[in-house]
Design an enzyme around this catalytic site. Structure first.
Site: not given
Length: 620
Positions: A277, A257
């Site tokens: 994000r 990740h």
């Protein structure tokens, strides 16, 4: 039934020193989203069902999936549909996905989300009162149904409440160490007859008789030093299935990740949700540069902004502007961050900066990202409404797992099913964010239905071999037989360091060869494991049993990574940096040789996608 509630026969057997035994139609190993959904489906189909979980009910790692559940419901963008979701999933997996699994997942995910809402899940809402959906990397449209940044927790709460309300028996803090099988009926593996395990609190052994066993044990992250995974993720389902005669696929593809915490050391690797994000966060290096614009692959250039202005405009008008490069698939972002760090442009603690404070108001951040706000404030003394976060890649998810039938999730072992992260095929070489939670729901239900149907069609159950039970007991107790042997914590620490250093984000032939040599050495050391004390409350013994699984799965990952001489998705070879089309039509399949018990590897062609599905890739 709790572990303290036994029938008269079981109490009599326990009092006389006998083995605790239970009989069910379907036994589900694991109580995360996949296991709970499978158990609910099996129960609803009429099967006597039990859930066996290593931890406490409600503590499964599913709670760490914070961003949302990917489903093409069209609540934000009516243009979204299952065909687009299918295409995004296949492209995200670099076309190595099992097309049938990706199709079923995209088609059935919206219904599974609505089902959760019917059972009491409280989703965030749009202005029109529909389930809100947010943006995530690799998805063309905003399609992640969410509850702030705590979606996995709400999903577990809802499924757990449903399972308890239905009266499904749950055996908590119970670890399965072996699958039990009857005699082979043909050339393939012998059918499942049950499972053998032990109570973590008392160390007492327990046998579950069942013609159908569903593995929902999660991933393998505790084989790596830096990971977002919780302590339960020791590859139990992968190893159990492999030893029973099933095959594993896609094991070389481990997802790092892009955003895990890097400071302080006590929380290094802890997940920072992609929702940051998705809600506008941007990535910067130590020079203040928004570096992701330098790492847009050719494959995604048509859909990705190449200027800051264009990227910023996307948040206001997503249909007509290309998405920010921070929302590229996870494998692309993780590699970019790794490159910046290696180039000397990293943050003070060896990561990069994730900034949402300059993009969104404090009120927006606290409302949309409450868990992240509290996580950084409490653990790192960072106020994410005022300053950027330091983040870096962390081992998060394994795309590889047990090879299963796409419709039923049954493995090559009759009666053995695998679902969720311990199954393989759905995500190909890289998983899109949000696809995990919907994967658990869609295939959890399918596995439960199929397992129940098999149990109902079993007229005569395969008896459990007492010799196999005795052998499982001897195997489990072996660490107590040797004094002054190897410490399980020392072996695990060495394994984690080597996997982190040699089988991490960037790989080479020499390093992978060395990793396999190291793993063989760890396996030899593990034959001389020694634990002190008694079976009660003995975490050293628990780790000694888990190590067997971690070592086997680590060997499979390194073996497949060495064989695949290309870079694709979650597998990057520094000595073979390009994607090779010749590798794009085959999987690597790993098995245990039934005679030597050594890991073997074979190439296997991918299932051929029907022409009608291929047309979805003709339009951008």
């Amino acid at each position: 039934m709790s572990r303290h509630e036994m029938t008269g026969n079981e109490m009599s057997g326990a009092a006389s020193g006998g083995l605790e035994r239970h009989s069910y139609d379907v036994v589900v190993v694991g109580a995360g989203g996949a296991g709970l959904r499978a158990a609910i489906a099996a129960h609803d189909a009429g099967a006597r069902t039990a859930i066996v979980c290593k931890s406490l009910l409600g503590k499964a790692h599913t709670v760490m999936a914070e961003g949302g559940i990917a489903a093409a419901m069209g609540n934000r963008w009516p243009e979204d549909n299952w065909e687009v979701h299918f295409r995004d999933t296949m492209r995200g997996g670099k076309m190595l996905n099992n097309w049938r699994m990706a199709q079923l997942h995209a088609q059935e995910a919206p219904e599974r989300v609505m089902e959760l809402e019917d059972w009491g899940a409280l989703f965030d809402r749009t202005d029109d009162g529909l389930i809100s959906q947010r943006d995530f990397g690799g998805h063309k449209y905003a399609r992640l149904a969410h509850v702030g940044d705590r979606t996995g927790l709400e999903m577990i709460r809802t499924l757990q409440q449903r399972a308890v309300a239905l009266g499904i028996d749950v055996f908590m803090e119970c670890t399965i160490t072996e699958l039990l099988q009857g005699p082979a009926t043909g050339e393939g593996p012998a059918p499942v007859s049950g499972a053998f395990g032990y109570w973590r609190e008392t160390g007492r052994f327990v046998v579950f008789e069942a013609p159908s066993v569903v593995l929902a044990t999660g991933g393998i992250g505790k084989s790596f030093k830096v990971t977002s995974n919780s302590w339960e993720y020791t590859g139990d389902g992968h190893a159990l299935a492999l030893r029973a005669g099933a095959s594993l696929i896609n094991m070389e593809f481990v997802q790092f990740h892009p955003t895990g915490m890097v400071w302080p050391p006590s929380v290094k690797g802890l997940l920072v949700t992609e929702s940051v994000r998705g809600d506008g966060g941007i990535l910067k290096n130590s020079e203040g540069e928004r570096f992701m614009f330098d790492y847009i692959p050719e494959f995604f250039k048509a859909e990705t902004a190449d200027t800051v202005e264009e990227a910023d405009a996307w948040y206001e008008d997503k249909k007509n502007n290309r998405r920010p490069p921070e929302l590229l698939p996870r494998d692309e972002v993780a590699r970019a961050i790794n490159s910046e760090i290696k180039a000397g442009r990293g943050s003070p603690h060896g990561g990069v900066f994730l900034d949402i404070a300059s993009r969104r108001s404090p009120e927006f951040i606290r409302k949309r990202l409450p868990s992240m706000y509290h996580q950084f404030k409490e653990l790192a003394d960072v106020d994410i409404t005022k300053e950027p976060m330091e983040i870096g890649p962390t081992c998060h998810y394994v795309m590889g797992g047990v090879e299963v039938d796409p419709d039923t999730q049954e493995s090559a072992v009759p009666g053995l099913y695998a679902v969720g992260e311990c199954s393989g095929g759905m995500h190909g070489s890289n998983r899109l964010g949000g696809n995990s939670l919907s994967d658990l729901l869609v295939f959890g239900r399918r596995a439960g239905d199929a397992a129940s149907a098999r149990a109902a069609g079993t007229t005569e159950r395969t008896p459990i071999s007492e010799d196999d039970v005795q052998a499982a007991q001897r195997e489990a107790l072996a660490p107590f037989e040797l004094e002054g042997g190897e410490n399980p914590y020392a072996i695990q620490g060495d394994l984690q360091q080597q996997m982190n250093d040699l089988v991490g984000i960037i790989r080479t032939r020499d390093e992978l060869t060395q990793a396999l040599k190291e793993v063989q050495g760890f396996k030899s050391r593990a034959e001389r494991l020694s634990v002190e004390g008694h079976r009660q409350y003995n975490p050293g013994w628990h780790l000694a049993l888990d190590l067997r699984n971690m070592l086997l799965v680590s060997e499979c990952i390194a073996t497949a990574a060495l064989e695949r001489t290309e870079s694709r998705g979650g597998h990057t070879r520094d000595d073979f940096p390009m994607t090779d089309d010749s590798w794009g039509a085959k999987n690597l399949v790993l098995r245990l040789d039934p005679e030597t018990r050594e890991v073997t590897l074979a190439h296997q062609e991918l299932p051929i996608m029907p022409d009608e599905l291929k047309t979805f890739f003709q339009a951008t």
